[in-house]
Design an enzyme around this catalytic site. Structure first.
Site, PDB file in Angstrom:
ATOM      1  CE  LYS A  71       4.520  -3.868   2.253  1.00  6.51           C
ATOM      2  NZ  LYS A  71       4.635  -4.185   0.808  1.00  6.51           N
ATOM      3  CB  CYS A 194      14.270  -9.157  -6.125  1.00  5.53           C
ATOM      4  SG  CYS A 194      13.989  -7.551  -5.645  1.00  5.53           S
TER       5      CYS A 194
END
Length: 349
Positions: A71, A194
């Protein structure tokens, strides 16, 4: 630059001299980093150890072709294309490990725009309490001001918090139940579920965070110590929390004592009450003009009030043309003498 012309900011160019660290380049952190880059921040330090996944595409910033990249590397590449004047420093590691934590503290202390100088602000954009506590520990030890942010697991609420060691409550002073009870947060994750993520909620939280960063760095407006956001009711609660004198973090307690000594050393400001000076706009001699017409006379000279709904009043009324005589006054009696006779009397007076 328009902010400077409009008198909001004295010197917006000063934004180029600041260094900000963003820990966690996820849904909130990536958008925060982009906003700071577009605002012209001097230097950005990015910390994250995760990789871009296709599951992240419902959020802002990252693109499908970046899947598989770290990232921080993907973010640096995108941000350099947006504003090449910003300096970037990326670290692809987990700050909570023993080895990496010390390096993380070193970069806070010496990673400023001018190498060897401390950075100006730390932004926590992580998604777990362990990382927040690591940031809290580092900033308490270094006396580093930081801002914490987060989005709820159901994606419809979030918050930001300004933490000044010793002056305001740190993250350990009033910890969430998970931290206070020493519960392993991993055991709280529901199986097969999630955390939700809405780009709208994350964009709102990131925008509020960067807005307060600009206010803090450029010294304008009021920086919120805590500002929440509830998307269900569009509710923005705000408050300020004082530090806990019995905080579990010993460095927090040390910072509190240092802050008290600093406040005690400052000269006390004596407030002198001054009598309010009466200023008359119409003249320089202090003459005050008082109306000779009473409230009752004004009401009598006004026209009829219209029938209005409750809560609405008229700004003024139109004088009643039929009633030229003000209540309380007497009319002059008509004389039967001619005009010539009256003129003759006036000459003889």
């Amino acid at each position: 630059m328009a902010l400077k012309r409009m008198g909001i900011v004295k010197d917006y160019e000063k934004i180029r001299t600041f260094t900000v660290a963003v820990i966690g380049v996820g849904g909130v952190g990536s958008v925060t980093a982009e906003m700071l880059t577009r605002c012209g921040i001097g230097k950005l330090l990015l910390f994250d150890y995760d990789k871009v996944e296709l599951a992240n595409m419902n959020r802002l910033f990252f693109q499908p072709h970046q899947a598989g990249q770290s990232k921080v590397q993907a973010a640096e590449h995108t941000l350099r294309n947006i504003n090449p004047d910003v300096q970037f420093e990326v670290h692809n590691y987990n700050i909570t490990t023993v080895d990496n934590f010390q390096h993380f503290m070193d970069r806070i202390s010496y990673g400023g725009l001018e190498e060897g100088k401390p950075i100006d602000l730390v932004l926590s954009c992580v998604d777990n309490f362990e990382a927040r506590m690591a940031i809290n520990t580092a900033c308490n030890e270094l006396g580093q001001t930081w801002m914490e942010s987060g989005v709820s697991e159901n994606a419809v609420s979030g918050h930001i918090q300004l933490i000044i060691p010793g002056e305001s409550a740190c993250f350990a002073c009033a910890p969430p139940l998970v931290v206070a009870a020493n519960i392993d947060e991993k055991t709280l994750k529901r199986e097969g579920v999630c955390a939700a993520s809405l780009p709208t909620t994350m964009g709102v939280v990131a925008g509020i965070l960067v807005q307060n960063v600009l206010k803090f760095l450029l010294n304008f407006g009021t920086v919120s110590y805590y500002l929440g956001y509830n998307a269900m009711q569009d509710f923005f609660p705000t408050m300020a929390m004082k530090p806990n004198p019995y905080c579990n973090d010993k460095n927090c307690r040390k910072q509190q004592e240092a802050y008290k000594e600093k406040k005690a050393a400052q000269p006390k400001q004596v407030v002198v009450e001054q009598e309010e000076e009466i200023v008359h706009e119409d003249n320089d001699w202090g003459i005050e003009l008082v109306s000779e017409v009473s409230e009752e006379e004004l009401k009598a000279a006004s026209g009829p009030l219209p029938d209005l709904p409750k809560g609405i009043t008229v700004a003024y009324t139109i004088p009643n043309k039929e009633e030229n005589v003000v209540a309380g006054e007497t009319t002059v009696a008509e004389s039967e003498e001619s005009l010539e006779e009256l003129m003759a009397k006036m000459k003889n007076m």
